[in-house]
Design an enzyme around this catalytic site. Structure first.
Site, PDB file in Angstrom:
ATOM      1  N   GLU A  74      -3.774  -6.371  15.170  1.00  0.00           N
ATOM      2  CA  GLU A  74      -3.411  -4.893  14.752  1.00  0.00           C
ATOM      3  C   GLU A  74      -4.355  -3.946  14.767  1.00  0.00           C
ATOM      4  O   GLU A  74      -4.300  -2.853  15.019  1.00  0.00           O
ATOM      5  CB  GLU A  74      -2.757  -5.161  13.151  1.00  0.00           C
ATOM      6  CG  GLU A  74      -1.922  -4.002  13.035  1.00  0.00           C
ATOM      7  CD  GLU A  74      -1.110  -4.216  11.608  1.00  0.00           C
ATOM      8  OE1 GLU A  74      -1.698  -3.822  10.534  1.00  0.00           O
ATOM      9  OE2 GLU A  74      -0.009  -4.477  11.814  1.00  0.00           O
TER      10      GLU A  74
ATOM     11  N   HIS B 226      -2.472 -32.384  18.986  1.00  0.00           N
ATOM     12  CA  HIS B 226      -1.018 -33.082  19.177  1.00  0.00           C
ATOM     13  C   HIS B 226      -0.177 -31.856  19.367  1.00  0.00           C
ATOM     14  O   HIS B 226       1.158 -32.265  19.489  1.00  0.00           O
ATOM     15  CB  HIS B 226      -0.752 -33.820  18.020  1.00  0.00           C
ATOM     16  CG  HIS B 226      -1.711 -34.923  17.601  1.00  0.00           C
ATOM     17  ND1 HIS B 226      -1.688 -36.175  18.071  1.00  0.00           N
ATOM     18  CD2 HIS B 226      -2.643 -34.761  16.636  1.00  0.00           C
ATOM     19  CE1 HIS B 226      -2.757 -36.660  17.591  1.00  0.00           C
ATOM     20  NE2 HIS B 226      -3.336 -35.936  16.741  1.00  0.00           N
TER      21      HIS B 226
ATOM     22  N   GLU C  57      11.038  -5.071   3.487  1.00  0.00           N
ATOM     23  CA  GLU C  57      10.940  -6.424   3.267  1.00  0.00           C
ATOM     24  C   GLU C  57      10.565  -6.569   2.021  1.00  0.00           C
ATOM     25  O   GLU C  57      11.153  -7.196   0.903  1.00  0.00           O
ATOM     26  CB  GLU C  57      10.043  -7.166   4.218  1.00  0.00           C
ATOM     27  CG  GLU C  57      10.087  -7.382   5.583  1.00  0.00           C
ATOM     28  CD  GLU C  57       9.723  -6.328   6.385  1.00  0.00           C
ATOM     29  OE1 GLU C  57       9.418  -5.016   5.992  1.00  0.00           O
ATOM     30  OE2 GLU C  57       9.107  -6.671   7.726  1.00  0.00           O
TER      31      GLU C  57
ATOM     32  N   LYS D  47       9.878  -0.492  13.279  1.00  0.00           N
ATOM     33  CA  LYS D  47      10.470  -0.338  11.958  1.00  0.00           C
ATOM     34  C   LYS D  47      11.471   0.670  11.819  1.00  0.00           C
ATOM     35  O   LYS D  47      12.620   0.505  11.489  1.00  0.00           O
ATOM     36  CB  LYS D  47       9.288   0.061  10.898  1.00  0.00           C
ATOM     37  CG  LYS D  47       8.277  -1.117  10.489  1.00  0.00           C
ATOM     38  CD  LYS D  47       7.218  -0.325   9.526  1.00  0.00           C
ATOM     39  CE  LYS D  47       6.088  -1.442   9.037  1.00  0.00           C
ATOM     40  NZ  LYS D  47       5.061  -0.890   8.482  1.00  0.00           N
TER      41      LYS D  47
ATOM     42  N   GLY E   4      -4.835  -2.041   5.445  1.00  0.00           N
ATOM     43  CA  GLY E   4      -4.131  -3.223   4.716  1.00  0.00           C
ATOM     44  C   GLY E   4      -4.742  -4.489   5.215  1.00  0.00           C
ATOM     45  O   GLY E   4      -4.876  -5.276   4.308  1.00  0.00           O
ATOM     46  N   ARG E   5      -5.242  -4.514   6.321  1.00  0.00           N
ATOM     47  CA  ARG E   5      -5.843  -5.871   6.637  1.00  0.00           C
ATOM     48  C   ARG E   5      -7.146  -6.113   6.467  1.00  0.00           C
ATOM     49  O   ARG E   5      -7.636  -6.982   6.900  1.00  0.00           O
ATOM     50  CB  ARG E   5      -5.339  -6.102   8.251  1.00  0.00           C
ATOM     51  CG  ARG E   5      -5.996  -4.863   8.927  1.00  0.00           C
ATOM     52  CD  ARG E   5      -5.464  -4.856  10.550  1.00  0.00           C
ATOM     53  NE  ARG E   5      -5.984  -3.607  11.248  1.00  0.00           N
ATOM     54  CZ  ARG E   5      -5.280  -2.577  11.473  1.00  0.00           C
ATOM     55  NH1 ARG E   5      -4.224  -2.531  10.611  1.00  0.00           N
ATOM     56  NH2 ARG E   5      -5.804  -1.297  12.050  1.00  0.00           N
TER      57      ARG E   5
ATOM     58  N   LYS F 231       0.761  -1.211   0.042  1.00  0.00           N
ATOM     59  CA  LYS F 231       0.059  -0.016  -0.027  1.00  0.00           C
ATOM     60  C   LYS F 231       0.790   1.387  -0.116  1.00  0.00           C
ATOM     61  O   LYS F 231       0.615   2.235  -0.574  1.00  0.00           O
ATOM     62  CB  LYS F 231      -0.884  -0.200   1.241  1.00  0.00           C
ATOM     63  CG  LYS F 231      -1.957   1.068   1.207  1.00  0.00           C
ATOM     64  CD  LYS F 231      -2.748   0.768   2.322  1.00  0.00           C
ATOM     65  CE  LYS F 231      -3.821   2.121   2.535  1.00  0.00           C
ATOM     66  NZ  LYS F 231      -4.823   2.072   3.577  1.00  0.00           N
TER      67      LYS F 231
HETATM   68  O1  F6P Z   1       2.171  -4.203   9.864  1.00  0.00           O
HETATM   69  C1  F6P Z   1       2.311  -2.843   9.488  1.00  0.00           C
HETATM   70  C2  F6P Z   1       1.820  -2.733   8.066  1.00  0.00           C
HETATM   71  O2  F6P Z   1       1.671  -1.594   7.799  1.00  0.00           O
HETATM   72  C3  F6P Z   1       0.199  -3.522   7.937  1.00  0.00           C
HETATM   73  O3  F6P Z   1      -0.537  -2.655   8.372  1.00  0.00           O
HETATM   74  C4  F6P Z   1       0.343  -3.701   6.497  1.00  0.00           C
HETATM   75  O4  F6P Z   1      -0.655  -4.466   5.897  1.00  0.00           O
HETATM   76  C5  F6P Z   1       1.680  -4.035   6.228  1.00  0.00           C
HETATM   77  O5  F6P Z   1       2.557  -3.612   7.309  1.00  0.00           O
HETATM   78  C6  F6P Z   1       2.180  -3.862   4.706  1.00  0.00           C
HETATM   79  O6  F6P Z   1       2.441  -2.724   4.597  1.00  0.00           O
HETATM   80  P1  F6P Z   1       2.140  -2.271   2.913  1.00  0.00           P
HETATM   81  O7  F6P Z   1       1.118  -3.011   2.214  1.00  0.00           O
HETATM   82  O8  F6P Z   1       2.017  -0.677   2.948  1.00  0.00           O
HETATM   83  O9  F6P Z   1       3.577  -2.699   2.462  1.00  0.00           O
END
Ligand code: F6P
Length: 535
Positions: free
Chosen positions: A352, A383, A212, A499, A266-267, A206
């Site tokens: 979150e 288990h 990452e 972060k 995002g979620r 987003k």
């Molecule tokens: O975990 C923090 C967060 O901002 C989430 O809310 C989001 O889904 C994820 O990192 C990835 O963010 P992006 O879609 O901006 O890469």
């Protein structure tokens, strides 16, 4: 505004808890032959049975009074009306508009929401058809046999879960792969299975700034470029993002940038172009069926009276266990291998969203909010941690999620789901053990207290529709919890500091910066990482 815990409805519900705290589940069933029916509801392909939880009908009624006092359904209507209820980011929360057309008639910044969604859907379908119909991709050509989705958190968990749940071995679509972690081990394992000449890369972010995702995207693009050259590699990259400017600067052409909007968290974004890998894997029609299932639950959430409202009912029992029973966690056990990632998905969605300590007005809270969500597919979990569930010193509510697909070994799967819930309810006492001839010395060790609460959610099969309904159910469950806790479920300021610290530490670990300003433990770890002594 007085604290929630000082309000009449809260104190009344707390009074019901105090008055019934010693009553066992078995006593509740004995007192009310209609209990199972009284605490079971169905809607949108899902049946929830809350009869194995410690609420009397009067206690449940007091929880509805609490929901009424906190105007939970009024806040629902404000969300649906496009009000900026994500107050700290000054945004509406319109994920429902992604799948329920009537919710999309709103205008944001002068543009009809549904028009933007429909346009994005049409673009998704074009891309999906190109891949699934085996058409050559771009100027370089070559058909796509593998789709690599790169994202993390909400840009990964939903699509990953939906692909696992809905992709069948016999499906004729492309193979879809996911990488999320910055640990090269994950991408190396996936890259080893890819033929760059037939691979499409989706970069889902987003913000288009997540460390990452950008690291993995760079590595994937380098993989393609090594085989196809830079130009063709660029042609094989799609971006799904709210920051088209950043995607463009990274090298993705406009026709391959799909939008994300700031009115979708995002979620909560599976229903947006973030769902592209799902459509690639199972086809656009089944992705739209997934959204239709969610829309069915949306309409139920919008229209059902409080007492029959599944998301609200689940949220009220959650509050009962979190705030009155002081259960610090909730266990999620999906009795379906295809739902194995559901606990991970719900961890982000619930923790979150509701892992907060101030209310929507910034006041510190004097009550608990989101519990820890964890779990594992059944029967595997039996288990791993069911010893803890049956005889541990903690009492945690457990969601048993089962899929009604009678026949074969799935009868045994369901028998485990229902049998475990029954065992947690009834336990096994020392007298039963004595009659069974168990030596006295062993009886304390083999006694199971029972009276352990479970909620059973039974899906009418595992289809795009029921999966959509299940996930929307949980989005609304989380929302109802938040409105009672008076918190904003749509921001996530708490993820920032970690972060920032990580970004600042990368050069230090590489020897390009000084660890002097860090705490002694971090300084020691940095020294050790760089091959020196801890301190
Ligand atoms: O975990 C923090 C967060 O901002 C989430 O809310 C989001 O889904 C994820 O990192 C990835 O963010 P992006 O879609 O901006 O890469």
């Amino acid at each position: 505004m007085s604290s929630l815990t000082g309000t009449p409805a809260w104190r009344d519900a707390a009074g019901h808890h105090e008055a019934t705290a010693g009553i066992t589940l078995e006593e509740l069933f004995a007192a009310d032959p209609e209990r199972a029916a009284r605490f079971t509801r169905s809607a949108a392909g899902i049946t929830i049975d809350q009869s194995k939880t410690h609420l009397t009908p009067a206690a449940m009624a007091s929880m509805f009074d609490l929901a009424h006092q906190e105007d939970v359904l009024g806040w629902r209507d404000r969300m649906l009306a496009g009000e900026r209820i994500n107050s700290t980011e000054d945004r509406p929360a319109l994920h429902m508009a992604l799948r329920t057309p009537e919710a999309g008639r709103l205008k944001i910044s002068g543009e009809r929401v549904d028009a933007a969604v429909d346009a994005a859907r049409a673009r998704m379908r074009e891309l999906v058809d190109t891949v699934r119909l085996g058409r050559p991709w771009g100027a370089y050509g070559g058909v796509i046999t593998d789709v690599l989705h790169i994202g993390i958190g909400g840009s990964d968990l939903g699509p990953r879960l939906a692909c696992e749940a809905l992709t069948a071995p016999a499906d004729d679509g492309p193979r879809v792969h996911f990488i999320a972690n910055i640990d090269p081990a994950e991408r190396d394992a996936v890259f080893a299975r890819l033929d760059p000449a037939h691979t499409l890369v989706i970069v889902a972010s987003k913000t288009f700034s997540t460390l990452e995702t950008l690291a993995n995207a760079r590595a994937a693009r380098d993989l393609l470029a090594s085989a196809l050259g830079e130009t063709a590699a660029g042609e094989r990259c799609i971006a799904i993002t709210g920051r088209a400017d950043r995607a463009r600067a990274w090298g993705v052409a406009d026709e391959r940038i799909l939008p994300l909007w700031d009115w979708v968290g995002g979620r909560y974004s599976l229903w947006s172009p973030i769902g592209l890998p799902v459509a690639m894997a199972v086809g656009m029609d089944r992705f739209e069926a997934l959204c239709a299932g969610a829309a069915a639950m949306d309409r139920h959430f919008r229209d059902a009276p409080a007492e029959d409202n599944l998301p609200l009912r689940l949220a009220l029992v959650d509050i009962w266990y979190t705030n009155f029973k002081a259960a610090g966690c909730r266990v999620v056990v999906p009795y379906a291998h295809r739902l194995r990632s559901l606990p991970h998905y719900l961890q982000q969605l619930e923790m979150e969203s509701n892992g907060k300590s101030v209310d929507r007005y910034g006041h510190p809270l004097d009550y608990a909010t989101a519990p820890a969500i964890w779990g594992q597919e059944g029967t595997n979990g039996q288990h791993a941690f069911f010893q803890w569930l049956h005889q541990g010193s903690w009492c945690a509510p457990c969601d048993i999620i089962a899929v009604r697909e009678p026949g074969g070994d799935r009868d045994a799967l369901a028998a485990n789901a229902f049998g475990q819930a029954a065992a947690l309810l009834g336990g096994r006492d020392q007298e039963t053990l004595r009659r069974a001839g168990v030596p006295e010395s062993l009886r304390p060790h083999r006694t199971m207290q029972g009276d352990r609460p479970t909620t059973t959610l039974l899906l009418e099969g595992l289809t795009p529709e029921t999966l959509g309904s299940l996930l929307a159910l949980h989005e609304h469950r989380v929302f109802c919890q938040a409105m009672i806790w008076r918190i904003n479920p749509f921001d996530q300021w708490g993820v920032e500091l970690g972060k920032e610290r990580a970004d600042a530490l990368v050069p230090v670990l590489r020897g390009e910066g000084d660890a002097a300003g860090w705490d002694a433990s971090t300084r020691g770890l940095v020294a050790r990482w760089r091959g020196g002594e801890f301190l």
